[in-house]
Design a protein around this motif. Structure first.
Motif, PDB file in Angstrom:
ATOM      1  N   PHE A   1       0.822  -1.212   0.000  1.00  0.00           N
ATOM      2  CA  PHE A   1       0.000   0.000   0.000  1.00  0.00           C
ATOM      3  C   PHE A   1       0.855   1.261   0.000  1.00  0.00           C
ATOM      4  O   PHE A   1       0.527   2.234  -0.672  1.00  0.00           O
ATOM      5  N   LEU A   2       1.953   1.251   0.723  1.00  0.00           N
ATOM      6  CA  LEU A   2       2.835   2.417   0.724  1.00  0.00           C
ATOM      7  C   LEU A   2       3.396   2.679  -0.673  1.00  0.00           C
ATOM      8  O   LEU A   2       3.552   3.830  -1.086  1.00  0.00           O
ATOM      9  N   LYS A   3       3.686   1.621  -1.413  1.00  0.00           N
ATOM     10  CA  LYS A   3       4.204   1.792  -2.772  1.00  0.00           C
ATOM     11  C   LYS A   3       3.173   2.436  -3.690  1.00  0.00           C
ATOM     12  O   LYS A   3       3.545   3.090  -4.664  1.00  0.00           O
ATOM     13  N   LYS A   4       1.904   2.291  -3.386  1.00  0.00           N
ATOM     14  CA  LYS A   4       0.857   2.958  -4.171  1.00  0.00           C
ATOM     15  C   LYS A   4       0.889   4.469  -3.938  1.00  0.00           C
ATOM     16  O   LYS A   4       0.620   5.253  -4.832  1.00  0.00           O
ATOM     17  N   PHE A   5       1.209   4.877  -2.704  1.00  0.00           N
ATOM     18  CA  PHE A   5       1.260   6.302  -2.367  1.00  0.00           C
ATOM     19  C   PHE A   5       2.612   6.926  -2.687  1.00  0.00           C
ATOM     20  O   PHE A   5       2.717   8.131  -2.873  1.00  0.00           O
ATOM     21  N   TYR A   6       3.645   6.100  -2.737  1.00  0.00           N
ATOM     22  CA  TYR A   6       5.014   6.559  -3.019  1.00  0.00           C
ATOM     23  C   TYR A   6       5.567   5.736  -4.183  1.00  0.00           C
ATOM     24  O   TYR A   6       6.412   4.874  -4.007  1.00  0.00           O
ATOM     25  N   PRO A   7       5.075   6.009  -5.393  1.00  0.00           N
ATOM     26  CA  PRO A   7       5.467   5.190  -6.541  1.00  0.00           C
ATOM     27  C   PRO A   7       6.857   5.545  -7.082  1.00  0.00           C
ATOM     28  O   PRO A   7       7.453   6.551  -6.681  1.00  0.00           O
ATOM     29  N   LEU A   8       7.308   4.719  -7.978  1.00  0.00           N
ATOM     30  CA  LEU A   8       8.581   4.946  -8.674  1.00  0.00           C
ATOM     31  C   LEU A   8       8.301   5.220 -10.152  1.00  0.00           C
ATOM     32  O   LEU A   8       8.912   4.621 -11.038  1.00  0.00           O
TER      33      LEU A   8
ATOM     34  N   PHE B   1      12.944  11.018  -6.473  1.00  0.00           N
ATOM     35  CA  PHE B   1      11.532  10.616  -6.391  1.00  0.00           C
ATOM     36  C   PHE B   1      10.799  11.460  -5.352  1.00  0.00           C
ATOM     37  O   PHE B   1       9.651  11.864  -5.569  1.00  0.00           O
ATOM     38  N   ALA B   2      11.439  11.730  -4.236  1.00  0.00           N
ATOM     39  CA  ALA B   2      10.811  12.538  -3.181  1.00  0.00           C
ATOM     40  C   ALA B   2      10.516  13.945  -3.689  1.00  0.00           C
ATOM     41  O   ALA B   2       9.432  14.491  -3.430  1.00  0.00           O
ATOM     42  N   ILE B   3      11.446  14.540  -4.402  1.00  0.00           N
ATOM     43  CA  ILE B   3      11.230  15.886  -4.929  1.00  0.00           C
ATOM     44  C   ILE B   3      10.087  15.884  -5.939  1.00  0.00           C
ATOM     45  O   ILE B   3       9.205  16.754  -5.900  1.00  0.00           O
ATOM     46  N   ILE B   4      10.074  14.898  -6.831  1.00  0.00           N
ATOM     47  CA  ILE B   4       8.987  14.819  -7.808  1.00  0.00           C
ATOM     48  C   ILE B   4       7.647  14.636  -7.099  1.00  0.00           C
ATOM     49  O   ILE B   4       6.648  15.279  -7.453  1.00  0.00           O
ATOM     50  N   LYS B   5       7.611  13.762  -6.099  1.00  0.00           N
ATOM     51  CA  LYS B   5       6.370  13.524  -5.345  1.00  0.00           C
ATOM     52  C   LYS B   5       5.865  14.822  -4.721  1.00  0.00           C
ATOM     53  O   LYS B   5       4.689  15.170  -4.832  1.00  0.00           O
ATOM     54  N   VAL B   6       6.763  15.562  -4.076  1.00  0.00           N
ATOM     55  CA  VAL B   6       6.368  16.800  -3.404  1.00  0.00           C
ATOM     56  C   VAL B   6       6.043  17.897  -4.417  1.00  0.00           C
ATOM     57  O   VAL B   6       5.069  18.632  -4.248  1.00  0.00           O
ATOM     58  N   GLU B   7       6.841  18.022  -5.459  1.00  0.00           N
ATOM     59  CA  GLU B   7       6.671  19.111  -6.417  1.00  0.00           C
ATOM     60  C   GLU B   7       5.409  18.963  -7.274  1.00  0.00           C
ATOM     61  O   GLU B   7       4.675  19.928  -7.457  1.00  0.00           O
ATOM     62  N   SER B   8       5.188  17.768  -7.836  1.00  0.00           N
ATOM     63  CA  SER B   8       4.114  17.621  -8.823  1.00  0.00           C
ATOM     64  C   SER B   8       3.230  16.398  -8.616  1.00  0.00           C
ATOM     65  O   SER B   8       2.295  16.206  -9.382  1.00  0.00           O
ATOM     66  N   ASN B   9       3.575  15.581  -7.645  1.00  0.00           N
ATOM     67  CA  ASN B   9       2.892  14.297  -7.441  1.00  0.00           C
ATOM     68  C   ASN B   9       2.851  13.488  -8.746  1.00  0.00           C
ATOM     69  O   ASN B   9       1.854  12.870  -9.093  1.00  0.00           O
ATOM     70  N   PHE B  10       3.976  13.558  -9.481  1.00  0.00           N
ATOM     71  CA  PHE B  10       4.187  12.791 -10.714  1.00  0.00           C
ATOM     72  C   PHE B  10       3.282  13.219 -11.870  1.00  0.00           C
ATOM     73  O   PHE B  10       3.057  12.451 -12.795  1.00  0.00           O
TER      74      PHE B  10
ATOM     75  N   GLN C   1      12.817  10.062   3.350  1.00  0.00           N
ATOM     76  CA  GLN C   1      12.966   8.978   4.336  1.00  0.00           C
ATOM     77  C   GLN C   1      11.954   7.868   4.080  1.00  0.00           C
ATOM     78  O   GLN C   1      12.270   6.688   4.230  1.00  0.00           O
ATOM     79  N   MET C   2      10.747   8.256   3.683  1.00  0.00           N
ATOM     80  CA  MET C   2       9.718   7.258   3.401  1.00  0.00           C
ATOM     81  C   MET C   2      10.105   6.410   2.192  1.00  0.00           C
ATOM     82  O   MET C   2       9.963   5.180   2.223  1.00  0.00           O
ATOM     83  N   TYR C   3      10.616   7.046   1.136  1.00  0.00           N
ATOM     84  CA  TYR C   3      11.076   6.272  -0.029  1.00  0.00           C
ATOM     85  C   TYR C   3      12.162   5.291   0.362  1.00  0.00           C
ATOM     86  O   TYR C   3      12.159   4.128  -0.052  1.00  0.00           O
ATOM     87  N   LYS C   4      13.115   5.748   1.155  1.00  0.00           N
ATOM     88  CA  LYS C   4      14.192   4.846   1.574  1.00  0.00           C
ATOM     89  C   LYS C   4      13.642   3.706   2.435  1.00  0.00           C
ATOM     90  O   LYS C   4      14.066   2.561   2.284  1.00  0.00           O
ATOM     91  N   PHE C   5      12.706   3.999   3.307  1.00  0.00           N
ATOM     92  CA  PHE C   5      12.095   2.979   4.157  1.00  0.00           C
ATOM     93  C   PHE C   5      11.385   1.916   3.319  1.00  0.00           C
ATOM     94  O   PHE C   5      11.520   0.724   3.545  1.00  0.00           O
TER      95      PHE C   5
END
Length: 185
Positions: free
Chosen positions: A26-33, A54-63, A176-180
């Motif tokens: 489920f976390l991979k659905k919210f934090y995709p690659l 990936f973290a910057i893209i997630k925060v900046e534009s949510n992909f 940190q979440m992506y690394k986790f």
């Protein structure tokens, strides 16, 4: 009695393993690659951790490759047209047009190069590089010279732009979440 305890322990272990696997699912659905090929390729080329990108893209534009901010930052990594023009010149890209910032591969290449540039400019200090990515290099340089925000001229102890302060904290948390989620233990 021992059989019941063994069975009980096996059931608990199975539940824990199922929970662990489902949690990461489920976390991979919210934090995709998304755009993994481009992120990995340019992160490697410019010596960055792809999970940071990936973290910057997630925060900046949510992909969303078509994202445009209220300040006219464009694409996945939310690059300002003037910054994009400057990056394009540094990368030797001819005939820059801001529409090219909607192209995921180009946007990621430019954003990763720029982040690499900022990290180099700020001696590898991730917090300063992220603050500059959001608030501008000039502002970070001014803050570092101001005792209210930097006691030693090398670290920011306080970021005076609330948006930039929230941005830095959010990117670091998502990183940190992506690394986790994705780092093998």
């Amino acid at each position: 009695m021992i059989k019941r305890w063994v069975l009980f322990l096996l059931i608990i272990l199975a539940i824990l393993l199922t929970f662990e696997m489902n949690t990461h699912y489920f976390l991979k659905k919210f934090y995709p690659l998304k755009y993994e090929e481009y992120v990995n390729s340019y992160s490697k080329e410019f010596g960055l951790d792809p999970y940071l990108v990936f973290a910057i893209i997630k925060v900046e534009s949510n992909f969303n490759p078509y994202a445009i901010s209220n300040r006219n930052a464009i694409g996945l990594m939310q690059i300002m047209p003037d910054t994009g023009r400057w990056i394009a010149a540094k990368l030797g890209m001819k005939d820059f047009k801001e529409e090219i910032l909607f192209n995921p591969e180009v946007n990621i290449k430019m954003g990763v190069w720029y982040l690499h540039y900022l990290l180099k400019n700020f001696d590898g200090n991730l917090k300063l590089a992220l603050a500059a990515y959001n608030g501008g290099c000039g502002n970070v340089d001014l803050w570092l010279k101001d005792k209210r925000f930097s006691q030693d001229g090398r670290q920011l102890h306080s970021i005076p732009f609330p948006e930039t302060d929230r941005y830095v904290k959010k990117v670091l948390a998502v990183y940190q979440m992506y690394k986790f989620i994705y780092t093998k233990k």
